[in-house]
Design a protein around this motif. Sequence first.
Motif, PDB file in Angstrom:
ATOM      1  N   THR A  61       0.843  -1.187   0.000  1.00 16.39           N
ATOM      2  CA  THR A  61       0.000   0.000   0.000  1.00 16.39           C
ATOM      3  C   THR A  61       0.878   1.235   0.000  1.00 16.39           C
ATOM      4  N   VAL A  62       0.628   2.088  -0.936  1.00 19.20           N
ATOM      5  CA  VAL A  62       1.405   3.320  -1.050  1.00 19.20           C
ATOM      6  C   VAL A  62       0.445   4.494  -0.965  1.00 19.20           C
ATOM      7  N   GLU A  63       0.818   5.417  -0.140  1.00 20.25           N
ATOM      8  CA  GLU A  63      -0.002   6.619  -0.009  1.00 20.25           C
ATOM      9  C   GLU A  63       0.791   7.807  -0.537  1.00 20.25           C
ATOM     10  N   PHE A  64       0.183   8.601  -1.358  1.00 24.41           N
ATOM     11  CA  PHE A  64       0.883   9.771  -1.883  1.00 24.41           C
ATOM     12  C   PHE A  64      -0.064  10.955  -1.932  1.00 24.41           C
ATOM     13  N   THR A  65       0.506  12.127  -1.911  1.00 25.03           N
ATOM     14  CA  THR A  65      -0.286  13.341  -1.943  1.00 25.03           C
ATOM     15  C   THR A  65      -0.038  14.076  -3.255  1.00 25.03           C
ATOM     16  N   VAL A  66      -1.034  14.805  -3.670  1.00 27.69           N
ATOM     17  CA  VAL A  66      -0.957  15.593  -4.889  1.00 27.69           C
ATOM     18  C   VAL A  66      -1.012  17.059  -4.515  1.00 27.69           C
ATOM     19  N   GLY A  67      -0.223  17.854  -5.183  1.00 29.12           N
ATOM     20  CA  GLY A  67      -0.171  19.281  -4.898  1.00 29.12           C
ATOM     21  C   GLY A  67      -1.360  20.033  -5.451  1.00 29.12           C
ATOM     22  N   GLU A  68      -1.128  21.270  -5.739  1.00 32.04           N
ATOM     23  CA  GLU A  68      -2.232  22.143  -6.132  1.00 32.04           C
ATOM     24  C   GLU A  68      -2.727  21.876  -7.547  1.00 32.04           C
ATOM     25  N   LYS A  69      -1.904  21.286  -8.351  1.00 27.69           N
ATOM     26  CA  LYS A  69      -2.299  21.055  -9.740  1.00 27.69           C
ATOM     27  C   LYS A  69      -2.807  19.634  -9.905  1.00 27.69           C
ATOM     28  N   PRO A  70      -3.833  19.455 -10.736  1.00 24.23           N
ATOM     29  CA  PRO A  70      -4.294  18.078 -10.990  1.00 24.23           C
ATOM     30  C   PRO A  70      -3.233  17.315 -11.771  1.00 24.23           C
ATOM     31  N   VAL A  71      -3.298  16.029 -11.644  1.00 25.40           N
ATOM     32  CA  VAL A  71      -2.328  15.151 -12.291  1.00 25.40           C
ATOM     33  C   VAL A  71      -3.095  14.176 -13.178  1.00 25.40           C
ATOM     34  N   PRO A  99      -6.371  17.548  -7.553  1.00 23.10           N
ATOM     35  CA  PRO A  99      -5.402  18.349  -6.810  1.00 23.10           C
ATOM     36  C   PRO A  99      -5.678  18.340  -5.317  1.00 23.10           C
ATOM     37  N   SER A 100      -4.621  18.606  -4.583  1.00 25.45           N
ATOM     38  CA  SER A 100      -4.693  18.701  -3.122  1.00 25.45           C
ATOM     39  C   SER A 100      -5.361  17.472  -2.512  1.00 25.45           C
ATOM     40  N   SER A 101      -4.957  16.346  -2.961  1.00 26.57           N
ATOM     41  CA  SER A 101      -5.576  15.112  -2.476  1.00 26.57           C
ATOM     42  C   SER A 101      -4.528  14.182  -1.896  1.00 26.57           C
ATOM     43  N   ARG A 102      -4.980  13.359  -1.011  1.00 27.30           N
ATOM     44  CA  ARG A 102      -4.148  12.279  -0.496  1.00 27.30           C
ATOM     45  C   ARG A 102      -4.740  10.970  -0.998  1.00 27.30           C
ATOM     46  N   ASN A 103      -3.925  10.197  -1.643  1.00 28.45           N
ATOM     47  CA  ASN A 103      -4.412   8.988  -2.311  1.00 28.45           C
ATOM     48  C   ASN A 103      -3.713   7.755  -1.782  1.00 28.45           C
ATOM     49  N   THR A 104      -4.470   6.707  -1.711  1.00 29.50           N
ATOM     50  CA  THR A 104      -3.905   5.420  -1.299  1.00 29.50           C
ATOM     51  C   THR A 104      -4.037   4.446  -2.453  1.00 29.50           C
ATOM     52  N   CYS A 105      -2.942   3.833  -2.760  1.00 35.06           N
ATOM     53  CA  CYS A 105      -2.940   2.907  -3.880  1.00 35.06           C
ATOM     54  C   CYS A 105      -2.340   1.593  -3.428  1.00 35.06           C
ATOM     55  N   GLU A 106      -2.944   0.519  -3.871  1.00 37.42           N
ATOM     56  CA  GLU A 106      -2.424  -0.800  -3.540  1.00 37.42           C
ATOM     57  C   GLU A 106      -1.751  -1.403  -4.770  1.00 37.42           C
ATOM     58  N   HIS A 107      -0.456  -1.566  -4.663  1.00 38.26           N
ATOM     59  CA  HIS A 107       0.286  -2.208  -5.738  1.00 38.26           C
ATOM     60  C   HIS A 107       0.259  -3.711  -5.526  1.00 38.26           C
ATOM     61  N   ILE A 108      -0.076  -4.427  -6.546  1.00 35.98           N
ATOM     62  CA  ILE A 108      -0.053  -5.886  -6.482  1.00 35.98           C
ATOM     63  C   ILE A 108       1.032  -6.384  -7.419  1.00 35.98           C
TER      64      ILE A 108
END
Lengths: 155, 207
Positions: A61-71, A99-108
């Motif tokens: 599980t990887v959690e990452f944040t995004v800045g002000e700009k959408p990706v 943007p401005s989000s914290r996301n959790t992603c599960e790598h398999i």
Amino acid sequence: MFCVLEQDLGQAWFGSLRVSFHPEQDEEDEDDNSELDASAGRFVRYQFTPAFLRLRTVGATVEFTVGEKPVSNFRMIERHYFRDRLLKNFDFDFGFCIPSSRNTCEHIYEFPQLSEDLIRLMVENPYETRSDSFYFVDNKLIMHNKADYAYNGGQ
Amino acid sequence: MEVDINGESRTTLSTLPVPLAEVSPGGRMEAEKPRCSSTPCSPMRRTVAGYQILHMDSNYLVGFTTGEELLKLAQKCTGSEENKEESGPNLRSKQVDSGLTRSSRLYKTRSRYYQPYEIPAVNGRRRRRMPSSGDKCTKALPYEPYKALHGPLPLCLLKGKRAHSKSLDYLNLDKMSIKEPADTEVLQYQLQHLTLRGDRMFARNNT
């Protein structure tokens, strides 16, 4: 953030990791000292037990944040090597991130089949298994992380 | 499409464009073996990934060390050796190895007094509590910190004049002859563009 082990299926979640980075374009910083500091921040060293190499599927599980700009079209390509031998190439597509989000992603990760000799070599030679992780936004490389691995943990 | 280490094609869940061998600016195919890159290089100089381990299953993962922590550990151990004449990539020599060996003994000793999950010994055997699913570790704890130093420091962490990625080694474009979707060309271009920019940076710093 949990650990579930399914022995019969050879699957395991080995852990949860929070990776903080902002997948946006940024200006170059030509400061040579910052280059070294940035390299240190992009490297991780893992120590696994030999049992890890027996798994067939591994989740992380990887959690990452995004800045002000959408990706858009956020993607990671990860390559794992033992010495100069490519073990496997992984491709994870995150897609669009607001943007401005914290996301959790599960790598398999689906492990390749490893021969007994190769497993033995990987266990006996810690940190000679390495990986590169390339992160892309709209097919443009924005970040490159590295890691190396030992499989003699607990011995 | 992926291939395993035997070179056999395998179907996967994701569409995976596998880059072809890199093409030099002159258009010739480089006969380079794919290998892991020595130095991470990102155009986002100011963006540094922060790693924070939240949970580890100690049946499989017993240690996790960031680059900064490795540097701190190595600096503590090498100490005066870093002030000697030899530096840079040459640190990966007997001096560093001996320093790391000393550090391994040091941290092995320390680990006896620093086991976050140590519980009373049973039948003369020390045990370590398994972290429950509710446990959170907000600080990166290398359970076996001394083992993190058993291997050489990666090139990207060594001080001094780095062996810059002029050889494009960090691109790791492999030689598997697999048909690729069209967007791989874009991918290759972006990777090569990054390398060329890095080379110009290297040249500029030398002037």
